[in-house]
Scaffold this active site. Structure first.
Site, short mmCIF file in Angstrom:
data_model
loop_
_atom_site.label_atom_id
_atom_site.label_comp_id
_atom_site.label_asym_id
_atom_site.label_seq_id
_atom_site.Cartn_x
_atom_site.Cartn_y
_atom_site.Cartn_z
N HIS A 124 0.83 -1.20 0.00
CA HIS A 124 0.00 0.00 0.00
C HIS A 124 0.87 1.25 0.00
O HIS A 124 1.96 1.25 0.57
CB HIS A 124 -0.94 0.03 1.21
CG HIS A 124 -2.09 0.95 1.01
ND1 HIS A 124 -2.01 2.28 1.34
CD2 HIS A 124 -3.30 0.75 0.46
CE1 HIS A 124 -3.16 2.85 1.01
NE2 HIS A 124 -3.96 1.95 0.48
N ASP A 168 -7.94 -5.19 -1.49
CA ASP A 168 -8.35 -5.94 -2.68
C ASP A 168 -8.18 -7.46 -2.58
O ASP A 168 -8.90 -8.20 -3.24
CB ASP A 168 -7.58 -5.45 -3.91
CG ASP A 168 -8.11 -4.11 -4.40
OD1 ASP A 168 -9.32 -3.87 -4.24
OD2 ASP A 168 -7.32 -3.32 -4.95
#
Ligand SMILES: CC(=O)SCCNC(=O)CCNC(=O)[C@H](O)C(C)(C)COP(=O)(O)OP(=O)(O)OC[C@H]1O[C@@H](n2cnc3c(N)ncnc32)[C@H](O)[C@@H]1OP(=O)(O)O
Ligand SMILES: O=C([O-])CC(=O)C(=O)O
Length: 375
Positions: A260, A311
């Site tokens: 991230h 995700d």
């Protein structure tokens, strides 16, 4: 949490504006929408309550929620001209391109005549996106023209009902609800920043959202949930997943659904969707995909200290609900339109055109040689 390196490529760590909508990686809990922990919201709210919170600043009362749901329900229908456009988009088009075109076409038919209409237009997009994707999908894949004006109580239920032609069970409706909450808002991510840049020129809402869909489509952003599915479905066992992942890491390949730009240790949305994926795995009797996903998570942390982002476990969760992989990222749009639109409103309320500078690395000043003399 450790700080990420400030500066350098990708504007990482630089403050590019103000927002009252969310915090990412700031509080101990990691992600808040208007001061509420996303975990708290996912445990206690419906997605429509969270959409209301994002738009209006406070959670709704029972009566306000009922009104808001009524407004959204009344906006599910699609104009004939939009249906005709959707029917002409080929079956092998990428569904994110369908979302982009659907949004843009709606802007042609029902454009934002003035900023006074911004909330109404945002509600319209929130209500219409599930109809847009399902109308196209069912027409081009099943040859049917579906009715998009259903009486389903929730946006997630509306989507699954249109996709399958029958109402979903309570578990699936609940998972959709949680998923839409988790994806709703995330500060200055790439697609939201796209929307804000567009808004800063005083453009219309449909242009801002169309641009944001284009940014979300890429596999480094929203497209990662589809890419994660394509990865995990290749493996028939956790051991095979581990062996293949190690080879991919050796080749320095990116593993989609991990890492991230802001979080350093974990993405708080992961633990929530992972739990639901586990429940769904038990529900369908899965003995491969969920254990494979868990092993991928273990290997990536052990080898690279990389964690699952929002995700990764969305891939298995959606798959267990029978949602085709290519519709995963459009679901993200159905949710994130709330965050995008709210950021557009914020940008408009305190606007200065977003126009950073570049460090020039091209040739020195030089004279034009007439074309007849260029060799
Ligand atoms: C909802 C969302 O949009 S969440 C994000 C969805 N995207 C993905 O899952 C795509 C895969 N992940 C990535 O590409 C990245 O982690 C991003 C785009 C999310 C963040 O990018 P960055 O902030 O540039 O990553 P970061 O600075 O933490 O990278 C550090 C190192 O880890 C590596 N790395 C980061 N993520 C991954 C990954 N998923 N697989 C393998 N290596 C990775 C980087 O290549 C980098 O290596 P280097 O120093 O040798 O160049
Ligand atoms: O914040 C980001 O960079 C990407 C992300 O997780 C999101 O948009 O949900």
């Amino acid at each position: 949490m450790a700080e990420k390196k400030i500066g350098g490529a990708g504007l990482r760590g630089q403050v590019a504006g103000k927002t009252a909508l969310s915090t990412v990686g700031v509080s101990g809990s990691g992600l808040t929408y208007r001061g509420y922990d996303v975990k708290d919201l996912a445990e206690n709210c419906e997605f429509e309550e969270v959409a209301y919170l994002i738009f209006y600043g406070e959670l709704p009362t029972k009566a306000q929620l009922a009104d808001y749901k009524g407004v959204l329900k009344g906006m599910r229908g699609l104009p004939q001209a939009l249906k005709e456009v959707l029917e002409r988009i080929p079956a092998d088009a990428h569904p994110m391109d369908v979302m982009r075109t659907g949004c843009s076409m709606l802007g042609n038919l029902e454009g934002e005549a003035s900023f006074d209409q911004q909330q109404e237009k945002a509600n319209r997009l929130l209500a219409a996106f599930p109809s847009i994707i399902c109308y196209w999908y069912r027409f081009t894949h099943d040859g049917v023209r579906i009715e998009t004006e259903t009486d389903d109580d929730s946006i997630g239920g509306h989507f699954l009902h249109m996709l399958r032609g029958e109402k979903p069970n309570a578990l699936h409706e609940q998972v959709m609800n949680v998923s839409l909450i988790l994806y709703a808002e995330h500060e200055f991510n790439a697609s939201t920043f796209t929307a804000r840049v567009c808004a800063s020129t005083l453009s219309d809402l449909f242009s801002c959202i169309t641009g944001a869909i284009g940014s979300l489509r890429g596999p480094l952003h929203g497209g990662a949930n589809e890419a994660a599915m394509e990865l995990i479905e290749k493996f028939s066992s956790p051991d095979e997943a581990e062996a293949e992942l190690l080879k991919m890491l050796e080749r320095k390949e990116k593993i989609m659904g991990f890492g991230h730009a802001v979080y350093t240790e974990s993405d708080p949305r992961n633990a929530i969707i992972k739990q639901w994926s586990e429940k769904l795995a038990a529900d369908v009797g899965d003995q491969v995909l969920y254990p494979v996903s868990v092993r991928c998570e273990e290997v990536m942390w052990r080898e690279k200290k990389l964690f699952c982002n929002a995700d990764f476990f969305h891939a298995s969760a959606y798959h267990f609900m029978g949602i085709p992989t290519k519709l995963f990222t459009p679901i993200f749009v159905m949710s994130r339109v709330t965050g995008w639109a709210a950021h557009v409103f914020e940008q408009r309320a305190d606007n200065r055109i977003i126009r950073p500078s570049a460090e020039y690395i091209g040739p020195e000043l030089r004279k034009v040689v007439p074309i007849s003399q260029r060799g």
